[in-house]
Motif scaffolding. Structure first.
Motif, PDB file in Angstrom:
ATOM      1  N   ALA A 256       0.827  -1.201   0.000  1.00 15.17           N
ATOM      2  CA  ALA A 256       0.000   0.000   0.000  1.00 15.17           C
ATOM      3  C   ALA A 256       0.869   1.262   0.000  1.00 15.17           C
ATOM      4  O   ALA A 256       0.577   2.239  -0.710  1.00 15.17           O
ATOM      5  N   LEU A 257       1.955   1.255   0.777  1.00 15.53           N
ATOM      6  CA  LEU A 257       2.857   2.398   0.808  1.00 15.53           C
ATOM      7  C   LEU A 257       3.580   2.569  -0.529  1.00 15.53           C
ATOM      8  O   LEU A 257       3.806   3.692  -0.987  1.00 15.53           O
ATOM      9  N   LYS A 258       3.938   1.461  -1.175  1.00 14.04           N
ATOM     10  CA  LYS A 258       4.614   1.542  -2.470  1.00 14.04           C
ATOM     11  C   LYS A 258       3.682   2.128  -3.529  1.00 14.04           C
ATOM     12  O   LYS A 258       4.089   2.957  -4.361  1.00 14.04           O
ATOM     13  N   ARG A 259       2.420   1.680  -3.538  1.00 17.94           N
ATOM     14  CA  ARG A 259       1.455   2.223  -4.513  1.00 17.94           C
ATOM     15  C   ARG A 259       1.253   3.719  -4.322  1.00 17.94           C
ATOM     16  O   ARG A 259       1.019   4.447  -5.298  1.00 17.94           O
ATOM     17  N   ALA A 260       1.322   4.179  -3.081  1.00 19.12           N
ATOM     18  CA  ALA A 260       1.136   5.602  -2.803  1.00 19.12           C
ATOM     19  C   ALA A 260       2.402   6.408  -3.033  1.00 19.12           C
ATOM     20  O   ALA A 260       2.374   7.643  -2.917  1.00 19.12           O
ATOM     21  N   GLY A 261       3.523   5.753  -3.365  1.00 16.33           N
ATOM     22  CA  GLY A 261       4.767   6.460  -3.617  1.00 16.33           C
ATOM     23  C   GLY A 261       5.545   6.817  -2.375  1.00 16.33           C
ATOM     24  O   GLY A 261       6.456   7.647  -2.431  1.00 16.33           O
ATOM     25  N   VAL A 262       5.208   6.213  -1.246  1.00 16.43           N
ATOM     26  CA  VAL A 262       5.906   6.519   0.007  1.00 16.43           C
ATOM     27  C   VAL A 262       7.243   5.801   0.053  1.00 16.43           C
ATOM     28  O   VAL A 262       8.290   6.418   0.295  1.00 16.43           O
ATOM     29  N   VAL A 263       7.252   4.495  -0.151  1.00 14.58           N
ATOM     30  CA  VAL A 263       8.480   3.715  -0.142  1.00 14.58           C
ATOM     31  C   VAL A 263       8.747   3.184  -1.543  1.00 14.58           C
ATOM     32  O   VAL A 263       7.839   3.112  -2.381  1.00 14.58           O
ATOM     33  N   LYS A 264       9.980   2.788  -1.771  1.00 14.17           N
ATOM     34  CA  LYS A 264      10.370   2.323  -3.104  1.00 14.17           C
ATOM     35  C   LYS A 264       9.991   0.880  -3.337  1.00 14.17           C
ATOM     36  O   LYS A 264       9.739   0.468  -4.473  1.00 14.17           O
ATOM     37  N   SER A 265       9.947   0.068  -2.281  1.00 14.50           N
ATOM     38  CA  SER A 265       9.577  -1.339  -2.428  1.00 14.50           C
ATOM     39  C   SER A 265       8.955  -1.846  -1.136  1.00 14.50           C
ATOM     40  O   SER A 265       9.282  -1.370  -0.037  1.00 14.50           O
ATOM     41  N   ALA A 266       8.044  -2.804  -1.290  1.00 12.96           N
ATOM     42  CA  ALA A 266       7.395  -3.409  -0.119  1.00 12.96           C
ATOM     43  C   ALA A 266       8.388  -4.242   0.680  1.00 12.96           C
ATOM     44  O   ALA A 266       8.281  -4.337   1.910  1.00 12.96           O
ATOM     45  N   ASP A 267       9.371  -4.843  -0.015  1.00 16.06           N
ATOM     46  CA  ASP A 267      10.373  -5.647   0.703  1.00 16.06           C
ATOM     47  C   ASP A 267      11.215  -4.787   1.632  1.00 16.06           C
ATOM     48  O   ASP A 267      11.548  -5.210   2.749  1.00 16.06           O
ATOM     49  N   ALA A 268      11.575  -3.586   1.162  1.00 17.44           N
ATOM     50  CA  ALA A 268      12.369  -2.705   2.010  1.00 17.44           C
ATOM     51  C   ALA A 268      11.588  -2.326   3.270  1.00 17.44           C
ATOM     52  O   ALA A 268      12.149  -2.279   4.376  1.00 17.44           O
ATOM     53  N   PHE A 269      10.277  -2.069   3.105  1.00 17.40           N
ATOM     54  CA  PHE A 269       9.453  -1.727   4.278  1.00 17.40           C
ATOM     55  C   PHE A 269       9.362  -2.909   5.231  1.00 17.40           C
ATOM     56  O   PHE A 269       9.474  -2.748   6.458  1.00 17.40           O
ATOM     57  N   SER A 270       9.161  -4.109   4.695  1.00 15.60           N
ATOM     58  CA  SER A 270       9.055  -5.298   5.550  1.00 15.60           C
ATOM     59  C   SER A 270      10.352  -5.535   6.307  1.00 15.60           C
ATOM     60  O   SER A 270      10.337  -5.847   7.505  1.00 15.60           O
ATOM     61  N   GLU A 271      11.493  -5.399   5.611  1.00 18.99           N
ATOM     62  CA  GLU A 271      12.768  -5.605   6.273  1.00 18.99           C
ATOM     63  C   GLU A 271      12.996  -4.571   7.378  1.00 18.99           C
ATOM     64  O   GLU A 271      13.478  -4.911   8.466  1.00 18.99           O
ATOM     65  N   ALA A 272      12.636  -3.308   7.094  1.00 20.45           N
ATOM     66  CA  ALA A 272      12.828  -2.262   8.107  1.00 20.45           C
ATOM     67  C   ALA A 272      11.949  -2.510   9.328  1.00 20.45           C
ATOM     68  O   ALA A 272      12.377  -2.305  10.475  1.00 20.45           O
ATOM     69  N   ALA A 273      10.713  -2.959   9.100  1.00 23.49           N
ATOM     70  CA  ALA A 273       9.800  -3.212  10.216  1.00 23.49           C
ATOM     71  C   ALA A 273      10.279  -4.377  11.076  1.00 23.49           C
ATOM     72  O   ALA A 273      10.230  -4.323  12.310  1.00 23.49           O
ATOM     73  N   ILE A 274      10.776  -5.432  10.409  1.00 21.80           N
ATOM     74  CA  ILE A 274      11.231  -6.607  11.153  1.00 21.80           C
ATOM     75  C   ILE A 274      12.543  -6.327  11.865  1.00 21.80           C
ATOM     76  O   ILE A 274      12.739  -6.712  13.028  1.00 21.80           O
ATOM     77  N   ASP A 275      13.473  -5.646  11.188  1.00 26.29           N
ATOM     78  CA  ASP A 275      14.769  -5.343  11.798  1.00 26.29           C
ATOM     79  C   ASP A 275      14.617  -4.447  13.025  1.00 26.29           C
ATOM     80  O   ASP A 275      15.362  -4.580  14.001  1.00 26.29           O
ATOM     81  N   SER A 276      13.659  -3.534  12.948  1.00 21.12           N
ATOM     82  CA  SER A 276      13.449  -2.633  14.093  1.00 21.12           C
ATOM     83  C   SER A 276      12.563  -3.257  15.167  1.00 21.12           C
ATOM     84  O   SER A 276      12.299  -2.621  16.196  1.00 21.12           O
ATOM     85  N   LYS A 277      12.077  -4.479  14.913  1.00 18.38           N
ATOM     86  CA  LYS A 277      11.208  -5.202  15.849  1.00 18.38           C
ATOM     87  C   LYS A 277       9.933  -4.411  16.163  1.00 18.38           C
ATOM     88  O   LYS A 277       9.387  -4.493  17.268  1.00 18.38           O
ATOM     89  N   LYS A 278       9.458  -3.691  15.149  1.00 11.99           N
ATOM     90  CA  LYS A 278       8.238  -2.908  15.320  1.00 11.99           C
ATOM     91  C   LYS A 278       7.116  -3.409  14.415  1.00 11.99           C
ATOM     92  O   LYS A 278       6.103  -2.737  14.233  1.00 11.99           O
ATOM     93  N   ASP A 279       7.318  -4.606  13.837  1.00 10.80           N
ATOM     94  CA  ASP A 279       6.298  -5.150  12.953  1.00 10.80           C
ATOM     95  C   ASP A 279       5.029  -5.489  13.716  1.00 10.80           C
ATOM     96  O   ASP A 279       3.935  -5.486  13.133  1.00 10.80           O
TER      97      ASP A 279
END
Length: 553
Positions: A256-279
């Protein structure tokens, strides 16, 4: 008598012999008598014993005169061609099997002179690819000793051929030897070298292209499967609103964020959420974010209470209650947002079919869509309301309220939205929404003999009175309550929605269950009783009262 040459291999030419010369020549006509006189005594002997005159034990002595014995295994041991006007054999290029076995010629060269001529022409040049002569009916060309000549090589593609010139000749004729032949052979070699060079160049280029293609796609495959996910850098710019639906996974949020132009890829968002333990902290809702943000920045803005500033509107909440929440969130004086909604309603983005409704208590009712919104402390009430209306328009367009209202024979999309709000308020539990919506439509029927076109809903009375209670008074008292939202007194639907319905209620209003129910009563959260007649409904009411007494004990 005319002589055609002397020495080994010379024979007089005869026009009737199918293996010799052109029968139409004048010279053949000259020698016809000679054939009859000289050859007649030799051919019978040859047919009887073709090897009678051949002696291999002692060899041949040139001093004896005449010609050397005929070698059947060397049918080409004949004189080389000479000038046809000098008297030598003009038919040298006839098929090799055309010559009969030779005997000593009576007029042949004698002694040392014969030996010298034999040595001189011991290895005569063979003609290039001789063609055996065949004569139908005589069998003269069927001699087993005929040499078919060398086999032609398999044809090779001209592009890769390393031999042959433009006219297809592989070798020069022996008669073409000399300076001219060497020049032509030199030119041919140069052409072969150029052609071989071109072939090598093409093969090299093809190989290099194949290696480059494999390398490019191999790198792309490795980067897409094992490399880091594409991501922006920085905090982003501008502002964009993104809605995260209920029950969305982390990957779905990223999409959803990628479609809105917020992030460049959904994978990058998923990795950031998991790495920060905020998923596990990320929640569905509507967020005010920025475009081209790094995935880590987007995650922080969505989970940090100071940056998220989430405002949640639950399903079925009335507009008056939403105004109070906004005032509290923005630390505004009570009633500030309600005043803005009243004065600026027409500029907040309502659809045209909503503006045409009359007798509405609140024009924004039904358009403050239930969700979670990102609201900063410095936000303006009008901006927050506009954000909610925009979200409602988006959902209503997805469900095609205008088209479905026509299918259900309703006057406008506003009426369909009103049915959804009644379903949300009366249904209480989502698993009952489909049948509750059917009850609404059954009571709106003109031939309704149970409630005679009246909805008789307490929820509409509570909305008219700006209250929420189960004790709305007696039916007689309600019949006398004069308000367009009082469905005990006025037939049909109220002027507009009585709350802000969620997506489940909207779906049930569009596609209700099939049945003849006119009444319902909820016994407990797991059970709601539906009835087709008033008698059945009274029986269900008694069950409801018993359940209420048990709950009080």
């Amino acid at each position: 008598m005319t002589e055609y040459g002397r020495g080994y291999g010379s024979e007089p030419w005869h026009p009737e012999d199918p293996l010799y010369g052109d029968q139409g020549s004048s010279r053949g006509q000259e020698q016809q008598p000679q054939w009859d006189g000289q050859q007649a005594h030799r051919y019978p002997q040859q047919q009887a014993d073709p090897y009678a005159q051949q002696h291999y034990n002692g060899g041949w002595d040139g001093a004896q005169g005449g010609q050397p014995p005929y070698d059947p295994y060397d049918p080409y041991g004949q004189q080389p061609p000479a000038d046809p006007y000098s008297g030598t054999n003009p038919d040298y290029y006839a098929a090799p099997d055309a010559y009969p076995p030779q005997h000593q010629h009576p007029q042949g060269m004698q002694g040392q002179q014969g030996m010298q001529q034999q040595q001189q022409y011991q290895q005569p040049q063979r003609p290039q690819h001789p063609e055996p002569h065949y004569d139908e009916g005589t069998g003269a060309g069927d001699d087993w000793r005929a040499d078919p000549g060398p086999r032609e090589p398999e044809p090779e593609h001209a592009f890769f051929a390393d031999h042959g010139d433009d006219d297809g000749r592989d070798d020069l004729d022996p008669r073409e030897e000399g300076r001219g032949g060497r020049e032509r052979r030199g030119k041919k070699n140069k052409k072969n070298k150029r052609r071989s060079g071109r072939a090598c160049l093409v093969v090299t280029l093809l190989f290099a292209g194949a290696v480059g293609t494999v390398g490019y796609f191999g790198y792309d495959f490795i980067m897409s499967h094992f490399g880091p996910a594409p991501d922006y850098e920085g905090e982003g710019t501008g502002e964009v609103q993104v809605d995260i639906p209920e029950n969305s996974t982390i990957l779905q949020m990223g999409l959803a964020l990628k479609r809105a132009g917020v992030v460049k890829s959904a994978d990058a968002f998923s990795e950031a959420a998991i790495d920060s333990k905020k998923d596990k902290v990320l929640q569905p809702g509507t967020y005010s974010l920025r475009k081209h943000m790094s995935a880590a920045s987007a995650v922080e803005l969505m989970v940090d209470p100071k940056s998220r500033n989430g405002l949640t509107i639950r399903e079925g909440l009335r507009s008056g209650d939403v105004y109070k929440l906004i005032d509290t969130k923005l630390h505004l004086k009570k009633g500030t947002t309600k005043g803005v909604a009243k004065t600026e309603a027409k500029s907040l983005g309502l659809p045209s079919w909503a503006k045409s409704a009359s007798k509405l208590k609140d024009p924004l009712e039904g358009f403050l869509y239930p969700s979670t919104y990102s609201v900063g402390e410095k936000a303006k009430p009008a901006a927050v309301l506009k954000q909610m209306v925009a979200r409602a328009n988006q959902v209503y367009e997805q469900h095609d309220l205008e088209g479905n209202a026509q299918k259900l024979h309703l006057e406008s999309p506003m009426q369909l939205l009103t049915v959804a709000s009644l379903t949300q308020a009366e249904g209480k539990y989502k698993h009952d929404f489909d049948r509750v919506a059917r009850v609404v439509y059954n009571r709106l029927k003109p031939d309704n003999t149970e409630t005679y076109g009246l909805l008789d809903f307490d929820s509409t009375v509570n909305y008219a009175r700006s209250q929420s209670t189960l004790d709305t008074g007696s039916v007689d008292d309600l019949r006398n309550f004069n308000d367009p939202y009082n469905t005990y007194k006025f037939k049909g639907l109220p002027p507009g929605p009585i709350g802000n319905p969620g997506e489940e209620a909207i779906r049930s209003a569009i596609d209700p269950a099939k049945g003849n129910w006119y009444y319902f009563v909820s016994i407990n959260p797991e059970k709601t009783l539906f009835a087709e007649t008033n008698e059945q409904h009274e029986r269900n009411r008694r069950i409801y009262l018993k359940e209420q007494e048990k709950a009080k004990q």
